[in-house]
Design a protein around this motif. Structure first.
Motif, PDB file in Angstrom:
ATOM      1  N   GLU A  36     -65.405 -26.688  -2.548  1.00  0.00           N
ATOM      2  CA  GLU A  36     -66.165 -25.480  -2.229  1.00  0.00           C
ATOM      3  C   GLU A  36     -65.295 -24.263  -2.507  1.00  0.00           C
ATOM      4  O   GLU A  36     -64.134 -24.230  -2.115  1.00  0.00           O
ATOM      5  N   ILE A  37     -65.888 -23.283  -3.203  1.00  0.00           N
ATOM      6  CA  ILE A  37     -65.191 -22.052  -3.523  1.00  0.00           C
ATOM      7  C   ILE A  37     -66.008 -20.882  -2.999  1.00  0.00           C
ATOM      8  O   ILE A  37     -67.209 -20.813  -3.231  1.00  0.00           O
ATOM      9  N   ASP A  50     -61.228 -18.530  -1.650  1.00  0.00           N
ATOM     10  CA  ASP A  50     -61.085 -19.532  -0.605  1.00  0.00           C
ATOM     11  C   ASP A  50     -61.581 -20.854  -1.167  1.00  0.00           C
ATOM     12  O   ASP A  50     -62.725 -20.947  -1.617  1.00  0.00           O
ATOM     13  N   LEU A  51     -60.730 -21.858  -1.189  1.00  0.00           N
ATOM     14  CA  LEU A  51     -61.087 -23.169  -1.719  1.00  0.00           C
ATOM     15  C   LEU A  51     -60.878 -24.220  -0.644  1.00  0.00           C
ATOM     16  O   LEU A  51     -59.852 -24.221   0.038  1.00  0.00           O
ATOM     17  N   THR A  52     -61.869 -25.109  -0.510  1.00  0.00           N
ATOM     18  CA  THR A  52     -61.767 -26.241   0.406  1.00  0.00           C
ATOM     19  C   THR A  52     -62.213 -27.480  -0.340  1.00  0.00           C
ATOM     20  O   THR A  52     -63.272 -27.480  -0.974  1.00  0.00           O
ATOM     21  N   GLY A  88     -72.919 -16.801  -1.473  1.00  0.00           N
ATOM     22  CA  GLY A  88     -72.140 -17.216  -0.312  1.00  0.00           C
ATOM     23  C   GLY A  88     -71.117 -18.270  -0.676  1.00  0.00           C
ATOM     24  O   GLY A  88     -70.444 -18.816   0.174  1.00  0.00           O
ATOM     25  N   GLY A  89     -70.987 -18.580  -1.944  1.00  0.00           N
ATOM     26  CA  GLY A  89     -70.042 -19.578  -2.420  1.00  0.00           C
ATOM     27  C   GLY A  89     -70.751 -20.657  -3.202  1.00  0.00           C
ATOM     28  O   GLY A  89     -71.985 -20.683  -3.295  1.00  0.00           O
ATOM     29  N   HIS A  90     -69.967 -21.546  -3.780  1.00  0.00           N
ATOM     30  CA  HIS A  90     -70.497 -22.645  -4.579  1.00  0.00           C
ATOM     31  C   HIS A  90     -69.706 -23.913  -4.284  1.00  0.00           C
ATOM     32  O   HIS A  90     -68.550 -23.853  -3.875  1.00  0.00           O
ATOM     33  N   ALA A  91     -70.341 -25.030  -4.515  1.00  0.00           N
ATOM     34  CA  ALA A  91     -69.689 -26.331  -4.367  1.00  0.00           C
ATOM     35  C   ALA A  91     -69.720 -27.033  -5.715  1.00  0.00           C
ATOM     36  O   ALA A  91     -70.779 -27.155  -6.334  1.00  0.00           O
ATOM     37  N   PHE A  92     -68.560 -27.462  -6.181  1.00  0.00           N
ATOM     38  CA  PHE A  92     -68.442 -28.197  -7.434  1.00  0.00           C
ATOM     39  C   PHE A  92     -68.262 -29.662  -7.089  1.00  0.00           C
ATOM     40  O   PHE A  92     -67.273 -30.056  -6.474  1.00  0.00           O
ATOM     41  N   ASP A  93     -69.238 -30.478  -7.466  1.00  0.00           N
ATOM     42  CA  ASP A  93     -69.210 -31.910  -7.189  1.00  0.00           C
ATOM     43  C   ASP A  93     -68.426 -32.594  -8.302  1.00  0.00           C
ATOM     44  O   ASP A  93     -68.848 -32.598  -9.460  1.00  0.00           O
ATOM     45  N   LEU A  94     -67.290 -33.172  -7.975  1.00  0.00           N
ATOM     46  CA  LEU A  94     -66.438 -33.817  -8.971  1.00  0.00           C
ATOM     47  C   LEU A  94     -67.032 -35.128  -9.484  1.00  0.00           C
ATOM     48  O   LEU A  94     -66.659 -35.600 -10.543  1.00  0.00           O
ATOM     49  N   ARG A  95     -67.969 -35.704  -8.731  1.00  0.00           N
ATOM     50  CA  ARG A  95     -68.587 -36.962  -9.153  1.00  0.00           C
ATOM     51  C   ARG A  95     -69.653 -36.730 -10.210  1.00  0.00           C
ATOM     52  O   ARG A  95     -69.826 -37.551 -11.107  1.00  0.00           O
ATOM     53  N   THR A  96     -70.376 -35.615 -10.120  1.00  0.00           N
ATOM     54  CA  THR A  96     -71.473 -35.338 -11.054  1.00  0.00           C
ATOM     55  C   THR A  96     -71.173 -34.184 -11.993  1.00  0.00           C
ATOM     56  O   THR A  96     -71.946 -33.940 -12.918  1.00  0.00           O
ATOM     57  N   ALA A  97     -70.092 -33.459 -11.767  1.00  0.00           N
ATOM     58  CA  ALA A  97     -69.686 -32.291 -12.561  1.00  0.00           C
ATOM     59  C   ALA A  97     -70.760 -31.206 -12.524  1.00  0.00           C
ATOM     60  O   ALA A  97     -70.980 -30.520 -13.503  1.00  0.00           O
ATOM     61  N   GLN A  98     -71.398 -31.030 -11.362  1.00  0.00           N
ATOM     62  CA  GLN A  98     -72.415 -30.003 -11.221  1.00  0.00           C
ATOM     63  C   GLN A  98     -72.019 -29.021 -10.132  1.00  0.00           C
ATOM     64  O   GLN A  98     -71.377 -29.391  -9.151  1.00  0.00           O
ATOM     65  N   LEU A  99     -72.454 -27.780 -10.332  1.00  0.00           N
ATOM     66  CA  LEU A  99     -72.168 -26.716  -9.382  1.00  0.00           C
ATOM     67  C   LEU A  99     -73.442 -26.378  -8.618  1.00  0.00           C
ATOM     68  O   LEU A  99     -74.492 -26.176  -9.212  1.00  0.00           O
TER      69      LEU A  99
END
Length: 104
Positions: A36-37, A50-52, A88-99
């Motif tokens: 999450e960024i 901010d990265l989590t 409000g931010g975005h989540a990058f899914d490393l399994r599907t390579a989608q934001l």
């Protein structure tokens, strides 16, 4: 509980090369499934990133600032059309390579 389960994500965005970025980030952050960024203070001259990183079970992984800043910048530059400053931010899914966009 996965970090995206309790959110209503916006439509997903996947540009060319997203799979390669996801593979590279997976090797840099072993065990991470979602990143999450958020841009804090997007209206200032120098916004703070901010990265989590989360496991697939929703547990936060520790990421050093020296790693988190370049990773956040790579993701932001890979998805320029995502509307980073207005979200409000975005989540990058490393399994599907989608934001996915995060609400508020």
């Amino acid at each position: 509980m996965p970090p995206l389960a309790d959110r209503n994500p916006r439509p997903k965005i996947a540009p060319p090369g997203a799979e390669r970025l996801a593979a590279q980030l997976s090797s840099m952050l072993p065990g991470a499934a979602v990143i999450e960024i958020r841009i804090q203070g997007p209206r200032t001259l120098w916004p703070h990133l901010d990265l989590t990183a989360f496991t697939e079970h929703g547990r936060a992984l520790p990421v050093s600032r020296a790693k988190s800043l370049p990773i956040a910048r790579w993701i932001i530059r890979s998805f320029p059309q995502a509307g980073w400053a207005a979200s409000g931010g975005h989540a990058f899914d490393l399994r599907t390579a989608q934001l996915c966009g995060l609400e508020g």
